[in-house]
Motif scaffolding. Structure first.
Motif, PDB file in Angstrom:
ATOM      1  N   UNK A   1     -15.885 -21.450  42.414  1.00  0.00           N
ATOM      2  CA  UNK A   1     -17.153 -21.293  43.129  1.00  0.00           C
ATOM      3  C   UNK A   1     -18.091 -20.374  42.365  1.00  0.00           C
ATOM      4  N   UNK A   2     -17.558 -19.278  41.822  1.00  0.00           N
ATOM      5  CA  UNK A   2     -18.402 -18.322  41.095  1.00  0.00           C
ATOM      6  C   UNK A   2     -18.948 -18.908  39.807  1.00  0.00           C
ATOM      7  N   UNK A   3     -18.178 -19.790  39.149  1.00  0.00           N
ATOM      8  CA  UNK A   3     -18.682 -20.455  37.941  1.00  0.00           C
ATOM      9  C   UNK A   3     -19.662 -21.575  38.280  1.00  0.00           C
ATOM     10  N   UNK A   4     -19.464 -22.208  39.427  1.00  0.00           N
ATOM     11  CA  UNK A   4     -20.250 -23.393  39.782  1.00  0.00           C
ATOM     12  C   UNK A   4     -21.614 -23.055  40.390  1.00  0.00           C
TER      13      UNK A   4
ATOM     14  N   UNK B   1      -7.110 -17.846  25.317  1.00  0.00           N
ATOM     15  CA  UNK B   1      -7.375 -16.931  24.207  1.00  0.00           C
ATOM     16  C   UNK B   1      -6.370 -15.785  24.300  1.00  0.00           C
ATOM     17  N   UNK B   2      -5.522 -15.698  23.302  1.00  0.00           N
ATOM     18  CA  UNK B   2      -4.418 -14.747  23.367  1.00  0.00           C
ATOM     19  C   UNK B   2      -4.909 -13.310  23.513  1.00  0.00           C
TER      20      UNK B   2
ATOM     21  N   UNK C   1     -14.691  -5.835  27.356  1.00  0.00           N
ATOM     22  CA  UNK C   1     -14.188  -6.720  26.296  1.00  0.00           C
ATOM     23  C   UNK C   1     -13.915  -8.120  26.841  1.00  0.00           C
ATOM     24  N   UNK C   2     -13.260  -8.211  27.994  1.00  0.00           N
ATOM     25  CA  UNK C   2     -12.974  -9.516  28.595  1.00  0.00           C
ATOM     26  C   UNK C   2     -14.271 -10.251  28.932  1.00  0.00           C
ATOM     27  N   UNK C   3     -15.225  -9.545  29.509  1.00  0.00           N
ATOM     28  CA  UNK C   3     -16.508 -10.169  29.848  1.00  0.00           C
ATOM     29  C   UNK C   3     -17.213 -10.708  28.611  1.00  0.00           C
ATOM     30  N   UNK C   4     -17.152  -9.946  27.519  1.00  0.00           N
ATOM     31  CA  UNK C   4     -17.854 -10.323  26.296  1.00  0.00           C
ATOM     32  C   UNK C   4     -17.157 -11.466  25.565  1.00  0.00           C
ATOM     33  N   UNK C   5     -15.836 -11.520  25.645  1.00  0.00           N
ATOM     34  CA  UNK C   5     -15.066 -12.470  24.844  1.00  0.00           C
ATOM     35  C   UNK C   5     -14.788 -13.795  25.549  1.00  0.00           C
ATOM     36  N   UNK C   6     -15.214 -13.943  26.796  1.00  0.00           N
ATOM     37  CA  UNK C   6     -14.946 -15.181  27.526  1.00  0.00           C
ATOM     38  C   UNK C   6     -16.205 -16.036  27.599  1.00  0.00           C
ATOM     39  N   UNK C   7     -16.052 -17.356  27.534  1.00  0.00           N
ATOM     40  CA  UNK C   7     -17.219 -18.246  27.622  1.00  0.00           C
ATOM     41  C   UNK C   7     -17.909 -18.122  28.978  1.00  0.00           C
ATOM     42  N   UNK C   8     -19.226 -18.280  28.970  1.00  0.00           N
ATOM     43  CA  UNK C   8     -19.995 -18.148  30.212  1.00  0.00           C
ATOM     44  C   UNK C   8     -19.506 -19.108  31.289  1.00  0.00           C
TER      45      UNK C   8
ATOM     46  N   UNK D   1     -16.674 -20.256  32.091  1.00  0.00           N
ATOM     47  CA  UNK D   1     -15.374 -20.042  32.732  1.00  0.00           C
ATOM     48  C   UNK D   1     -15.037 -18.568  32.905  1.00  0.00           C
ATOM     49  N   UNK D   2     -16.050 -17.728  32.733  1.00  0.00           N
ATOM     50  CA  UNK D   2     -15.822 -16.282  32.844  1.00  0.00           C
ATOM     51  C   UNK D   2     -15.315 -15.891  34.230  1.00  0.00           C
ATOM     52  N   UNK D   3     -15.926 -16.435  35.272  1.00  0.00           N
ATOM     53  CA  UNK D   3     -15.528 -16.061  36.635  1.00  0.00           C
ATOM     54  C   UNK D   3     -14.090 -16.471  36.916  1.00  0.00           C
ATOM     55  N   UNK D   4     -13.659 -17.622  36.380  1.00  0.00           N
ATOM     56  CA  UNK D   4     -12.283 -18.050  36.607  1.00  0.00           C
ATOM     57  C   UNK D   4     -11.291 -17.139  35.891  1.00  0.00           C
ATOM     58  N   UNK D   5     -11.673 -16.636  34.729  1.00  0.00           N
ATOM     59  CA  UNK D   5     -10.787 -15.699  34.034  1.00  0.00           C
ATOM     60  C   UNK D   5     -10.722 -14.369  34.798  1.00  0.00           C
ATOM     61  N   UNK D   6     -11.845 -13.928  35.361  1.00  0.00           N
ATOM     62  CA  UNK D   6     -11.824 -12.733  36.206  1.00  0.00           C
ATOM     63  C   UNK D   6     -10.959 -12.981  37.440  1.00  0.00           C
ATOM     64  N   UNK D   7     -11.040 -14.184  38.001  1.00  0.00           N
ATOM     65  CA  UNK D   7     -10.190 -14.520  39.146  1.00  0.00           C
ATOM     66  C   UNK D   7      -8.714 -14.482  38.748  1.00  0.00           C
ATOM     67  N   UNK D   8      -8.408 -14.987  37.547  1.00  0.00           N
ATOM     68  CA  UNK D   8      -7.023 -14.911  37.059  1.00  0.00           C
ATOM     69  C   UNK D   8      -6.584 -13.462  36.916  1.00  0.00           C
TER      70      UNK D   8
END
Length: 432
Positions: free
Chosen positions: A77-80, A227-228, A357-364, A366-373
């Motif tokens: 939802x946050x990405x969409x 992304x490792x 660092x996480x915010x900067x290194x993640x694609x726009x 799918x950033x919210x989904x990585x934060x959700x993870x």
């Protein structure tokens, strides 16, 4: 106020309304949770016909369960969708939930109030991905560490103030009804702040949102692992939540058993630990010189180990009855306070640059989904922290200082990981 100071963000609409929104939410969560647990502990448990220990653990479970069930859809939802709209809807939902909670508090419907803890956890689950995903959209790279520092500081201070406010309210004659009014008032204040959050746009408007709770949560792990180096940063942050939860959980018993302190000592330990995290969070911008840098992280990790070891060494073997003033004035006790404050400072140095660092290194997109993870993994680590404490302190009968020592030694294994992560980040920064 310096032109480059992070505090200048408080004067700008792109940041201040969001900051006040997240601050009020963290405060209200902790005010409601702690007030409810105190009310249950001192009488409502008898009404429900269940043991206090069972109810307290059930309450914790109900609040954290939505993070496992709904983080997947919350990240989608946050990405969409447009983020400021999501924030306003989430805060509107908070008013509804707190309104229902106020009715339950007013009339003493304790079972109903436990159910509402699940809804509060759900509301927090949907706010979490937006909370950190929106910052790179409204802040420049040179402001990202400072902005995260302010958010980190605000979150922990709000947690502290909400906890203290719950304790103070419990001393009033009509504690439940005062709590009812307070939680609704804070929810309304949060919504009013959210209405001022500027339009932030959508990062992935073509994303199809699917509601498959457990499957979506599992798929989040795959998104985080793409992304490792990002996954390593996620795991490092979650480790700090493991460590922090372990310290905070043991403070009451540590104060009673090893410092022979009263309830003021518990409040002092909590306050100094939280203030330490706030100070460490504020120092990050200066130490990184307004860049996306992990320079403070290894030093924070090293400090978490060294000061944790010193807590073990400084804990008095034969404590004498103490209150908060004695802890501040007696050198033997003061060393413990300095160590716990320093652990908080090192924790702030550790997590704030990692969030940036996480915010900067993640694609726009799918950033919210990585934060959700990240939120899911944080929750897993905090559950593991509770189980670890039960095993070592209960099953193996380890002392609390020895438990702190074991955590500090295990943290030493994290240090090489964050050092490698820092070197990678530094190398890429130099190359660019």
């Amino acid at each position: 106020m310096s032109q480059h100071s992070q505090f200048r963000l408080f004067a700008q609409r792109r940041f201040l309304p969001f900051y006040l929104t997240q601050f009020s939410g963290a405060f209200n969560d902790n005010l409601y949770k702690n007030a409810l647990l105190l009310l249950i502990t001192y009488g409502a448990g008898d009404v429900l016909g269940l043991s206090v220990n069972l109810i307290v653990n059930l309450a914790a479970f109900l609040f954290i369960l939505p993070f496992f069930l709904f983080s997947g859809v919350a990240g989608q939802v946050a990405d969409r969708y447009e983020m400021s709209t999501i924030i306003r809807l989430v805060k509107l939902a908070e008013i509804v939930i707190m309104g229902l909670a106020a009715v339950g508090l007013w009339f003493g419907w304790w079972g109903w109030l436990l159910v509402l803890l699940f809804l509060m956890g759900t509301q927090s689950t949907f706010f979490g991905p937006v909370k950190y995903a929106i910052l790179p959209k409204v802040l420049d790279d040179s402001e990202l560490v400072g902005g995260n520092g302010l958010v980190g500081m605000g979150t922990f201070v709000a947690i502290l103030l909400g906890t203290i406010a719950a304790g103070l309210i419990m001393g009033l004659d009509q504690a439940a009804r005062v709590t009812a009014v307070a939680v609704v008032a804070m929810a309304v204040a949060g919504y009013l702040a959210a209405r001022q959050v500027p339009w932030a746009g959508s990062d992935n408007p073509d994303l199809v949102v699917r509601v498959r709770p457990l499957r979506d949560t599992w798929q989040l792990m795959g998104v985080a692992a793409e992304r490792r180096h990002v996954l390593q940063a996620v795991l490092a942050i979650s480790w700090f939540w493991f460590l922090g939860a372990a310290y905070l959980t043991q403070f009451p018993n540590f104060a009673r058993t090893w410092l022979a302190g009263d309830e003021t000592v518990v409040t002092l330990l909590l306050a100094l630990f939280t203030i330490g995290i706030a100070v460490g969070s504020m120092l990050c911008e200066r130490l990184t010189r307004h860049r996306i840098s992990l320079t403070p992280v290894p030093w924070g990790a090293l400090g978490l180990t060294l000061f944790g070891i010193d807590v073990y060494l400084a804990a008095p073997e034969v404590p004498q009855a103490s209150d908060w003033w004695r802890l501040l004035t007696d050198p033997a006790y003061r060393r413990v306070l300095i160590d716990l404050t320093a652990i908080g400072v090192c924790g702030g140095l550790f997590i704030v640059p990692l969030y940036a660092y996480i915010q900067h290194e993640t694609p726009d997109n799918r950033r919210a989904r990585i934060i959700a993870a990240l939120n899911v993994i944080n929750a897993l680590f905090m559950v593991a922290s509770a189980l670890c404490g039960m095993l070592l302190l209960g099953g193996l009968e380890m002392t609390i200082p020895a438990f702190f020592l074991s955590l500090s030694l295990v943290n030493g294994l994290v240090l090489p990981v964050v050092v490698r992560l820092h070197r990678r980040n530094h190398r890429l920064t130099v190359d660019n």
